[in-house]
Motif scaffolding. Structure first.
Motif, mmCIF file in Angstrom:
data_model
loop_
_atom_site.group_PDB
_atom_site.id
_atom_site.type_symbol
_atom_site.label_atom_id
_atom_site.label_comp_id
_atom_site.label_asym_id
_atom_site.label_seq_id
_atom_site.Cartn_x
_atom_site.Cartn_y
_atom_site.Cartn_z
ATOM 1 N N THR A 104 1.048 -1.017 0.372
ATOM 2 C CA THR A 104 -0.452 -0.024 0.290
ATOM 3 C C THR A 104 1.038 1.485 -0.205
ATOM 4 O OG1 THR A 104 -0.139 -0.180 2.255
ATOM 5 C CG2 THR A 104 -2.107 -0.932 1.291
ATOM 6 N N VAL A 105 2.412 0.870 -0.334
ATOM 7 C CA VAL A 105 2.842 1.659 -0.534
ATOM 8 C C VAL A 105 4.090 1.428 -0.790
ATOM 9 C CG1 VAL A 105 2.921 3.640 2.641
ATOM 10 C CG2 VAL A 105 4.809 1.315 2.435
ATOM 11 N N ALA A 106 4.991 3.005 -1.375
ATOM 12 C CA ALA A 106 5.555 2.423 -2.638
ATOM 13 C C ALA A 106 7.244 1.799 -2.291
ATOM 14 C CB ALA A 106 6.492 3.635 -3.684
ATOM 15 N N THR A 107 7.456 1.387 -0.837
ATOM 16 C CA THR A 107 8.090 0.649 -0.177
ATOM 17 C C THR A 107 8.760 -0.055 0.352
ATOM 18 O OG1 THR A 107 7.831 1.751 2.229
ATOM 19 C CG2 THR A 107 9.135 2.999 0.689
ATOM 20 N N THR A 108 7.284 -0.877 -0.138
ATOM 21 C CA THR A 108 6.998 -2.244 0.242
ATOM 22 C C THR A 108 6.626 -3.333 -1.194
ATOM 23 O OG1 THR A 108 5.615 -2.022 1.160
ATOM 24 C CG2 THR A 108 6.470 -2.000 2.955
ATOM 25 N N LEU A 109 6.869 -4.503 -0.873
ATOM 26 C CA LEU A 109 5.773 -5.321 -1.436
ATOM 27 C C LEU A 109 5.255 -6.426 -0.426
ATOM 28 C CD1 LEU A 109 8.794 -6.628 -4.434
ATOM 29 C CD2 LEU A 109 6.816 -5.148 -4.328
ATOM 30 N N VAL A 110 4.675 -6.712 -0.722
ATOM 31 C CA VAL A 110 3.679 -8.431 -0.603
ATOM 32 C C VAL A 110 3.720 -9.688 -0.919
ATOM 33 C CG1 VAL A 110 1.594 -8.608 0.938
ATOM 34 C CG2 VAL A 110 2.149 -6.092 0.963
ATOM 35 N N ALA A 111 3.677 -10.208 -0.270
ATOM 36 C CA ALA A 111 3.481 -11.905 -1.000
ATOM 37 C C ALA A 111 2.855 -12.815 -0.317
ATOM 38 C CB ALA A 111 5.171 -12.030 -0.947
ATOM 39 N N THR A 112 1.541 -13.479 -1.324
ATOM 40 C CA THR A 112 0.790 -14.064 0.122
ATOM 41 C C THR A 112 0.629 -15.694 -0.273
ATOM 42 O OG1 THR A 112 -0.832 -13.596 -1.463
ATOM 43 C CG2 THR A 112 -0.597 -12.589 0.635
ATOM 44 N N ASP A 113 0.342 -16.688 -0.047
ATOM 45 C CA ASP A 113 -0.049 -18.085 -0.494
ATOM 46 C C ASP A 113 -1.322 -17.901 -0.897
ATOM 47 O OD1 ASP A 113 -0.247 -20.795 -0.278
ATOM 48 O OD2 ASP A 113 0.261 -21.362 1.775
ATOM 49 N N PRO A 114 -1.186 -18.547 -2.126
ATOM 50 C CA PRO A 114 -2.441 -18.686 -2.606
ATOM 51 C C PRO A 114 -3.296 -19.900 -2.015
ATOM 52 C CG PRO A 114 -0.608 -19.791 -3.944
ATOM 53 C CD PRO A 114 0.235 -18.786 -3.171
ATOM 54 N N ALA A 115 -2.981 -20.988 -1.410
ATOM 55 C CA ALA A 115 -3.679 -21.345 -0.551
ATOM 56 C C ALA A 115 -4.328 -20.686 1.256
ATOM 57 C CB ALA A 115 -2.241 -22.762 -0.388
ATOM 58 N N ASP A 116 -3.519 -20.145 1.254
ATOM 59 C CA ASP A 116 -4.255 -19.594 2.149
ATOM 60 C C ASP A 116 -3.738 -18.127 2.435
ATOM 61 O OD1 ASP A 116 -5.556 -18.356 4.797
ATOM 62 O OD2 ASP A 116 -5.226 -20.407 5.652
#
Length: 222
Positions: A104-116
């Motif tokens: 949500t800010v330009a300084t980060t990435l987010v990775a999520t598990d497609p299973a949960d």
């Protein structure tokens, strides 16, 4: 008690990339916690590493070929991990099948598990805006602010060293839509940049969540 949703999950930010902690997670002053422990986004992004081709030079006078430069060696990752480049010059390894999107800010990435989607990683880097305030003090102030919200419980907050850089580790638990989730976060500072890696998961998977954070730290550069 459920938290206020921000794209289904609050961000953690630092002051002054932050102090959105009452509305988002914050990691106080001087970019601390800029990692808005930011919310997931639906649009995945893929980082493609540049291909490096060794340069071969020739000298017509002798018609010989100079040896190519020695290739840069990199540590090979296990098959269940893949390398990603995040803002601020941070590079590390995340689970291979996880979707990556902008934070949500330009300084980060987010990775999520497609299973949960409760299993989540956040990472990035941002300039320290107040280097006169030690990293531990900035993160502690953010934690205190965060603890004013219902359902949030600090598990640990300690100073540390990561690759000999000043570092802080922060573990906490909170209720998300009535279910307990646990978060393990590590911050470190070098070259005027504050880096952060964050792992979240269901409370019953705390060992796995902490293991993911350890992998993020072990493979991180700088």
């Amino acid at each position: 008690m459920a938290r206020r949703p921000v794209n289904a999950r609050n961000p953690i930010g630092a002051l002054p990339l932050a102090l959105s902690l009452a509305v988002a997670y914050v990691a106080v002053a001087g970019a601390a916690g800029f990692l808005a422990l930011d919310a997931r986004t639906a649009t995945p992004t893929t980082t493609v590493a540049a291909v490096v081709v060794p340069v071969i030079t020739t000298t017509t006078a002798t018609t010989t070929t100079a040896p190519s430069a020695a290739p840069t060696t990199t540590t090979e990752l296990p098959p269940d991990l893949r390398r990603v480049d995040a803002p601020g010059g941070l590079s590390t390894a995340i689970p291979a099948g996880w979707a990556v999107g902008a934070g949500t800010v330009a300084t980060t990435l987010v990775a999520t598990d497609p299973a949960d989607p409760r299993r989540e990683i956040r990472l990035g880097g941002a300039p320290v805006t107040d280097p006169a305030v030690p990293l531990l003090d900035r993160i502690t102030a953010a934690a205190v602010e965060r603890e004013r919200e219902p359902g949030h419980t600090r598990l640990a907050l300690t100073g540390d060293r990561i690759r000999d850089f000043p570092a802080v580790r922060w573990d906490f638990e909170e209720l998300v839509e009535g279910a307990p989730e646990r978060v393990a976060v590590a911050y470190w500072e070098t070259g005027g940049i504050e880096y952060v890696v964050y792992a979240r998961g269901p409370a019953g998977e705390w060992a796995q969540t902490r293991s993911r954070l350890a992998a993020l730290i072990d493979h991180a550069r700088p």
